[in-house]
Scaffold this motif. Sequence first.
Motif, PDB file in Angstrom:
ATOM      1  N   GLU A 278      16.140  -7.446  30.084  1.00 34.41           N
ATOM      2  CA  GLU A 278      16.085  -5.974  30.067  1.00 34.41           C
ATOM      3  C   GLU A 278      15.597  -5.481  28.725  1.00 34.41           C
ATOM      4  O   GLU A 278      14.749  -4.588  28.628  1.00 34.41           O
ATOM      5  CB  GLU A 278      17.464  -5.392  30.359  1.00 34.41           C
TER       6      GLU A 278
ATOM      7  N   PRO B  52      12.179  -5.852  33.719  1.00 33.82           N
ATOM      8  CA  PRO B  52      13.211  -5.439  34.677  1.00 33.82           C
ATOM      9  C   PRO B  52      13.302  -6.316  35.923  1.00 33.82           C
ATOM     10  O   PRO B  52      14.398  -6.568  36.426  1.00 33.82           O
ATOM     11  CB  PRO B  52      12.815  -4.006  35.036  1.00 33.82           C
TER      12      PRO B  52
ATOM     13  N   SER C 210      21.671  -0.060  37.806  1.00 34.85           N
ATOM     14  CA  SER C 210      20.902   0.778  36.874  1.00 34.85           C
ATOM     15  C   SER C 210      19.426   0.397  36.890  1.00 34.85           C
ATOM     16  O   SER C 210      18.545   1.263  36.883  1.00 34.85           O
ATOM     17  CB  SER C 210      21.469   0.643  35.462  1.00 34.85           C
ATOM     18  N   ILE C 211      19.141  -0.912  36.937  1.00 36.48           N
ATOM     19  CA  ILE C 211      17.737  -1.333  36.981  1.00 36.48           C
ATOM     20  C   ILE C 211      17.100  -0.942  38.306  1.00 36.48           C
ATOM     21  O   ILE C 211      15.959  -0.467  38.351  1.00 36.48           O
ATOM     22  CB  ILE C 211      17.602  -2.856  36.761  1.00 36.48           C
TER      23      ILE C 211
ATOM     24  N   THR D  39      16.040   2.465  38.116  1.00 33.79           N
ATOM     25  CA  THR D  39      14.918   2.631  37.198  1.00 33.79           C
ATOM     26  C   THR D  39      13.602   2.217  37.827  1.00 33.79           C
ATOM     27  O   THR D  39      12.561   2.844  37.584  1.00 33.79           O
ATOM     28  CB  THR D  39      15.152   1.806  35.914  1.00 33.79           C
TER      29      THR D  39
ATOM     30  N   ASN E 156      26.535   6.857  36.919  1.00 36.07           N
ATOM     31  CA  ASN E 156      25.337   6.230  37.492  1.00 36.07           C
ATOM     32  C   ASN E 156      25.156   6.612  38.957  1.00 36.07           C
ATOM     33  O   ASN E 156      24.028   6.789  39.438  1.00 36.07           O
ATOM     34  CB  ASN E 156      25.434   4.714  37.362  1.00 36.07           C
TER      35      ASN E 156
ATOM     36  N   ASN F  30      23.557   9.922  39.127  1.00 32.43           N
ATOM     37  CA  ASN F  30      22.127   9.852  38.818  1.00 32.43           C
ATOM     38  C   ASN F  30      21.320   9.334  40.005  1.00 32.43           C
ATOM     39  O   ASN F  30      20.246   9.862  40.323  1.00 32.43           O
ATOM     40  CB  ASN F  30      21.903   8.940  37.613  1.00 32.43           C
TER      41      ASN F  30
ATOM     42  N   GLN G 223      18.498  11.170  42.241  1.00 34.35           N
ATOM     43  CA  GLN G 223      17.169  10.572  42.410  1.00 34.35           C
ATOM     44  C   GLN G 223      16.712  10.633  43.862  1.00 34.35           C
ATOM     45  O   GLN G 223      15.514  10.801  44.138  1.00 34.35           O
ATOM     46  CB  GLN G 223      17.208   9.119  41.924  1.00 34.35           C
TER      47      GLN G 223
END
Length: 536
Positions: free
Chosen positions: A71, A76, A102-103, A106, A133, A136, A140
């Motif tokens: 990371e 990733p 989280s990845i 992303t 998270n 978020n 998204q």
Amino acid sequence: MAAASRRDFERAVDLLGTVLRGGEDASLRFNRAVMLQQLGRHADAIADYDRALSMKRDDPEAFFNRAVSREALGQPYDALEDYSKALALRPHHVPTLNNRGSILATVGKPEDALADFTNVLKLDPRDIRTLYNMGNALRQVERYEDSLLFYDRALAFNPRHVDAWNNRALSLGALYRWDEAQASIEHALQFGVTLERQMNRAYIFMAQNRTEDAVAAYNLALVLEPDNPEALHAKAGALLALGRYAEAWPLQEARWRASEGPRLPIQSSPLWLGGTDIAGHTLLLHGEQGLGDTIQFCRYARVLAARGAEIVLRVQPKLKGLLSEGLEGAVDVIGYDEPAPSTNFHIPLMSAPLACGTSVETIPSAPYLRADSARIAAWRERIGPGPLIGLTWRGDMRNAYRRKRSIALEQLAPLFGDGGRFVSLQMEVSDEEQALLTNHGIAHFGEELRDFREHAALTNVCDLVITIDTVVAHLAGALGRPTWILLPLWSDWRWMIDREDSPWLPTARLFRQTRGGDWDDVVARVKRALAGAHQT
């Protein structure tokens, strides 16, 4: 203290390296990798984790730590693979689930991220990081109401979680709950002023059309980072909306450095932004963003040609035919898919207003495009006599901003029963939309309009075009057709603030939302305007 710790780690790395030269050991190799990680030497750490895993293939901690270093090095997908291997060995490890989630968020897989965060919260419902998270990831996927629940749960455990306050404001804004969004971002700023928070504060002002307040917020952001390209570009948009063009155009040049801005193509000739006399020189004028932008700004080709330059206009291949045949002035038009010729200078289309010193009062006039007369005649014969209204209601639905500019076709249905004859100017429609069009006797031509020469000819046949903010609005305006443009509460800078007309498109009339997301009121006003037009 930190320096001492660093020296200790360095000595430990050297010592372990000496020991390992005498013979490999998985645990010692793992420990050395951990030390290298602490020193920020992630590539070396990965090499040691590789060696450790070659000896002990079922070590979840080694997979986890190697993922962390991957990371850190911007790898990733490799990190995802390692986190997954770690979870296969240790399925309920909260940090691994959290990091993988989280990845996943992303790299554009928020639904998968939600699954990981859900598993964490089954194990630990009070895990603040995961609650945040989760909020978020839900934001998204545009589940804004649900995201608020998780931000609020995180804040219940930690009222000083500044990022939760910040992102909560964005979810509230997406729901048009502006007073609450404003309160949430101001709360975040109480814990410290950062560029991101000031930018979000400015966004919330912009979305309410409090544009002067937004400019002030951007100014505060620029105090923190005077050369930040995102802040400069965003401030330019606010100033353009206010008609303060002289201040705005130079700031617009920051778009090339903004993370989500366009990229300036490599050119062999020097960039021209005005100042130098271009008479007798060849100037490459190239499109840079959307089709609508190209149509709006291609008017500058004739302005620059009038200064004595030979103009080569390079545009999206879809527009080459239309602009080659229909753009006023002596201009050589080529497509992006053709090599650029050798020229003395080049300039991006949206930099032309800067080079020309454009003010609201000196915007080059429209119309400046014409449709082919034979194509117009063919469409007139095909459509038949009588008043005709062209209709466009939807843009690219993959883009969140364009979705906010779009309106569902069924919401326009109140317009269809008043005796007007409509034609679809959309290029693509869904099965449901086609059924509704058929039910109301509205012709749709779809693939035939992919050639913008045909689109322009049919648009020219229309006595009125009713459209959202999309390429059709610019095409109709550039052709000089009466155009009614339906705008969201917060619209693009080119439509300015609180105006019902446009200095860019003199034949346009603007119908703006008065409440965020409320298209019904807009349609009601359009219906009344149509009724008034029929009476006259």
